[in-house]
Scaffold this motif. Structure first.
Motif, PDB file in Angstrom:
ATOM      1  N   MET A   1       0.845  -1.188   0.000  1.00 32.10           N
ATOM      2  CA  MET A   1       0.000   0.000   0.000  1.00 32.10           C
ATOM      3  C   MET A   1       0.890   1.251   0.000  1.00 32.10           C
ATOM      4  N   LYS A   2       0.855   2.001  -1.118  1.00 29.83           N
ATOM      5  CA  LYS A   2       1.713   3.172  -1.243  1.00 29.83           C
ATOM      6  C   LYS A   2       0.943   4.490  -1.217  1.00 29.83           C
ATOM      7  N   ASN A   3      -0.301   4.470  -1.691  1.00 33.50           N
ATOM      8  CA  ASN A   3      -1.078   5.707  -1.807  1.00 33.50           C
ATOM      9  C   ASN A   3      -2.483   5.525  -1.247  1.00 33.50           C
ATOM     10  N   ILE A   4      -2.865   6.412  -0.336  1.00 33.37           N
ATOM     11  CA  ILE A   4      -4.197   6.396   0.271  1.00 33.37           C
ATOM     12  C   ILE A   4      -4.924   7.668  -0.131  1.00 33.37           C
ATOM     13  N   LEU A   5      -6.163   7.518  -0.589  1.00 33.27           N
ATOM     14  CA  LEU A   5      -6.998   8.662  -0.953  1.00 33.27           C
ATOM     15  C   LEU A   5      -8.118   8.798   0.070  1.00 33.27           C
ATOM     16  N   ILE A   6      -8.219   9.986   0.688  1.00 32.72           N
ATOM     17  CA  ILE A   6      -9.282  10.259   1.659  1.00 32.72           C
ATOM     18  C   ILE A   6     -10.221  11.304   1.071  1.00 32.72           C
ATOM     19  N   CYS A   7     -11.492  10.962   0.957  1.00 30.21           N
ATOM     20  CA  CYS A   7     -12.505  11.929   0.516  1.00 30.21           C
ATOM     21  C   CYS A   7     -13.088  12.619   1.743  1.00 30.21           C
ATOM     22  N   THR A   8     -13.155  13.932   1.702  1.00 30.11           N
ATOM     23  CA  THR A   8     -13.645  14.671   2.861  1.00 30.11           C
ATOM     24  C   THR A   8     -14.654  15.730   2.444  1.00 30.11           C
ATOM     25  N   ASP A   9     -15.583  16.011   3.346  1.00 29.27           N
ATOM     26  CA  ASP A   9     -16.497  17.140   3.158  1.00 29.27           C
ATOM     27  C   ASP A   9     -16.495  18.031   4.397  1.00 29.27           C
ATOM     28  N   GLY A  10     -15.541  17.793   5.301  1.00 28.78           N
ATOM     29  CA  GLY A  10     -15.449  18.600   6.513  1.00 28.78           C
ATOM     30  C   GLY A  10     -16.329  18.130   7.643  1.00 28.78           C
ATOM     31  N   SER A  11     -17.038  17.015   7.458  1.00 32.71           N
ATOM     32  CA  SER A  11     -17.966  16.524   8.485  1.00 32.71           C
ATOM     33  C   SER A  11     -17.228  15.720   9.547  1.00 32.71           C
ATOM     34  N   ASN A  12     -17.951  15.353  10.611  1.00 29.59           N
ATOM     35  CA  ASN A  12     -17.369  14.536  11.675  1.00 29.59           C
ATOM     36  C   ASN A  12     -16.922  13.178  11.141  1.00 29.59           C
ATOM     37  N   TYR A  13     -17.702  12.592  10.235  1.00 31.93           N
ATOM     38  CA  TYR A  13     -17.320  11.308   9.667  1.00 31.93           C
ATOM     39  C   TYR A  13     -16.034  11.426   8.844  1.00 31.93           C
ATOM     40  N   SER A  14     -15.849  12.541   8.167  1.00 26.58           N
ATOM     41  CA  SER A  14     -14.613  12.764   7.416  1.00 26.58           C
ATOM     42  C   SER A  14     -13.415  12.877   8.359  1.00 26.58           C
ATOM     43  N   HIS A  15     -13.635  13.482   9.521  1.00 24.88           N
ATOM     44  CA  HIS A  15     -12.580  13.572  10.533  1.00 24.88           C
ATOM     45  C   HIS A  15     -12.112  12.179  10.932  1.00 24.88           C
ATOM     46  N   GLU A  16     -13.070  11.277  11.154  1.00 21.90           N
ATOM     47  CA  GLU A  16     -12.710   9.906  11.533  1.00 21.90           C
ATOM     48  C   GLU A  16     -12.021   9.182  10.379  1.00 21.90           C
ATOM     49  N   ALA A  17     -12.433   9.468   9.138  1.00 18.51           N
ATOM     50  CA  ALA A  17     -11.764   8.879   7.979  1.00 18.51           C
ATOM     51  C   ALA A  17     -10.295   9.298   7.942  1.00 18.51           C
ATOM     52  N   CYS A  18     -10.021  10.550   8.293  1.00 16.66           N
ATOM     53  CA  CYS A  18      -8.636  11.021   8.357  1.00 16.66           C
ATOM     54  C   CYS A  18      -7.849  10.267   9.424  1.00 16.66           C
ATOM     55  N   LEU A  19      -8.479   9.974  10.551  1.00 13.03           N
ATOM     56  CA  LEU A  19      -7.794   9.232  11.618  1.00 13.03           C
ATOM     57  C   LEU A  19      -7.466   7.814  11.168  1.00 13.03           C
ATOM     58  N   TYR A  20      -8.401   7.173  10.479  1.00 13.68           N
ATOM     59  CA  TYR A  20      -8.122   5.838   9.946  1.00 13.68           C
ATOM     60  C   TYR A  20      -7.018   5.899   8.891  1.00 13.68           C
ATOM     61  N   GLY A  21      -7.045   6.932   8.040  1.00 11.13           N
ATOM     62  CA  GLY A  21      -6.006   7.088   7.042  1.00 11.13           C
ATOM     63  C   GLY A  21      -4.635   7.288   7.674  1.00 11.13           C
ATOM     64  N   ALA A  22      -4.597   8.074   8.747  1.00 11.87           N
ATOM     65  CA  ALA A  22      -3.343   8.311   9.455  1.00 11.87           C
ATOM     66  C   ALA A  22      -2.818   7.013  10.063  1.00 11.87           C
ATOM     67  N   TRP A  23      -3.724   6.225  10.647  1.00  9.59           N
ATOM     68  CA  TRP A  23      -3.322   4.952  11.270  1.00  9.59           C
ATOM     69  C   TRP A  23      -2.731   4.005  10.224  1.00  9.59           C
ATOM     70  N   LEU A  24      -3.379   3.902   9.076  1.00  6.87           N
ATOM     71  CA  LEU A  24      -2.894   3.029   8.015  1.00  6.87           C
ATOM     72  C   LEU A  24      -1.582   3.535   7.425  1.00  6.87           C
ATOM     73  N   SER A  25      -1.449   4.851   7.305  1.00 12.93           N
ATOM     74  CA  SER A  25      -0.230   5.427   6.782  1.00 12.93           C
ATOM     75  C   SER A  25       0.957   5.132   7.688  1.00 12.93           C
ATOM     76  N   GLN A  26       0.722   5.168   8.979  1.00  9.11           N
ATOM     77  CA  GLN A  26       1.799   4.881   9.915  1.00  9.11           C
ATOM     78  C   GLN A  26       2.228   3.419   9.856  1.00  9.11           C
ATOM     79  N   GLN A  27       1.288   2.534   9.496  1.00 11.05           N
ATOM     80  CA  GLN A  27       1.625   1.121   9.383  1.00 11.05           C
ATOM     81  C   GLN A  27       2.384   0.817   8.096  1.00 11.05           C
ATOM     82  N   THR A  28       2.186   1.632   7.076  1.00 14.40           N
ATOM     83  CA  THR A  28       2.699   1.306   5.740  1.00 14.40           C
ATOM     84  C   THR A  28       3.620   2.356   5.143  1.00 14.40           C
ATOM     85  N   GLN A  29       3.692   3.546   5.775  1.00 12.21           N
ATOM     86  CA  GLN A  29       4.437   4.680   5.227  1.00 12.21           C
ATOM     87  C   GLN A  29       3.842   5.172   3.909  1.00 12.21           C
ATOM     88  N   ALA A  30       2.555   4.914   3.702  1.00 14.19           N
ATOM     89  CA  ALA A  30       1.880   5.363   2.482  1.00 14.19           C
ATOM     90  C   ALA A  30       1.673   6.872   2.510  1.00 14.19           C
TER      91      ALA A  30
END
Length: 282
Positions: A1-30
């Protein structure tokens, strides 16, 4: 996994999507691309005309110009919030890019998703508090149009430790098996492999389970296997809750729209009822 795409609209759910993206990025350096799309339909003259009455074309143009200014301000806010969330979660600024586009999310997504290994988006959007049992208006269309795996995130981020694969023998489920076998963050999790009896005989379900188990074992993974009975959506959702599963993997929208119009979609029902992130494969 090299590239992660996060779709956001500024909502609370998008905030959590960013947290999941950050967690995965830290595991893979993506690297992470954050995409915010301004819906072009709000700038169309008929929509403004319906809202403003018979004011004439010049007021319309003025209102459209003001809407553009408001959207630019919102884009800057969304960018600032997303970058702060990701950096606070430990992602280096050099790993993050932000993109603002104007158009329709489904159409814009095709350009960005092609270079992503995983797409993240929140289960609900800006109107989540007003429609708590409904999925985001664009979610299903995105899941149907994007070939890459899509992680639909839930209301509250939790580190992923246990995953379940809802296996039905289809090609999309085979993609799910191959995906977790080849991506380290998923290989390190406890894997549950589940098959539901409804729709085919129990011996067929057991055979499918054995085939999937053999595939995972060949990749060095040893799942906990379970044959479920009853209505597919209910049985899987109940298992996810009872087994404290953190992530559900499934094949998305395997039937025609006409069939789903008549009897409903298993994918949609599981997205609606499960309180954990759902990783969908087409």
């Amino acid at each position: 996994m090299k590239n992660i795409l996060i779709c956001t609209d500024g909502s609370n759910y998008s905030h959590e999507a960013c947290l999941y993206g950050a967690w995965l990025s830290q595991q893979t350096q993506a690297t992470i691309s954050v995409l915010y799309v301004t819906d072009i339909r709000q700038f169309e003259i008929p929509a403004v005309a319906d809202f403003s009455g018979s004011l004439g074309i010049q007021p319309f143009e003025g209102m459209v110009s003001q809407l553009h200014e408001v959207e630019e301000m919102k884009s800057n806010f969304v960018k600032e919030h997303a970058l702060k969330t990701l950096k606070d979660a430990g992602v280096e600024e050099s790993q993050i890019t932000f993109h603002h586009e104007t158009g329709l999310l489904v159409e814009v997504m095709s350009d960005y998703a092609d270079v992503a290994d995983l797409v993240l988006l929140g289960k609900r959007g800006e109107n989540a508090n007003f429609a708590t049992e409904h999925l985001g208006s664009m979610l299903e269309r995105v899941l149907r149009s994007v070939d890459q795996p899509c992680l639909v995130t839930n209301r509250k981020f939790e580190p992923l430790q246990k995953l379940a694969i809802a296996y039905d023998g289809g090609a999309s489920c085979q993609k799910a098996l191959d995906y977790i076998a080849s991506n380290e963050p998923f290989r390190s999790m406890q894997v549950h492999l589940i098959v539901c009896v409804e729709g085919h005989k129990e011996d067929q379900a057991s055979q499918r389970l054995q085939e999937a188990e053999s595939t995972l074992q060949a990749a060095g993974l040893f799942p906990k296997c379970q044959v479920l009975s009853g209505e597919v959506e209910t049985a899987i959702a109940d298992y996810v809750e009872q087994a404290n599963i953190d992530l559900l993997l499934l094949g998305a929208y395997g039937h025609s729209r006409i069939r789903e119009l008549l009897i409903g979609s298993t994918t949609t029902e599981l997205l609606r009822s499960c309180r954990v992130p759902v990783l969908c494969f087409r």
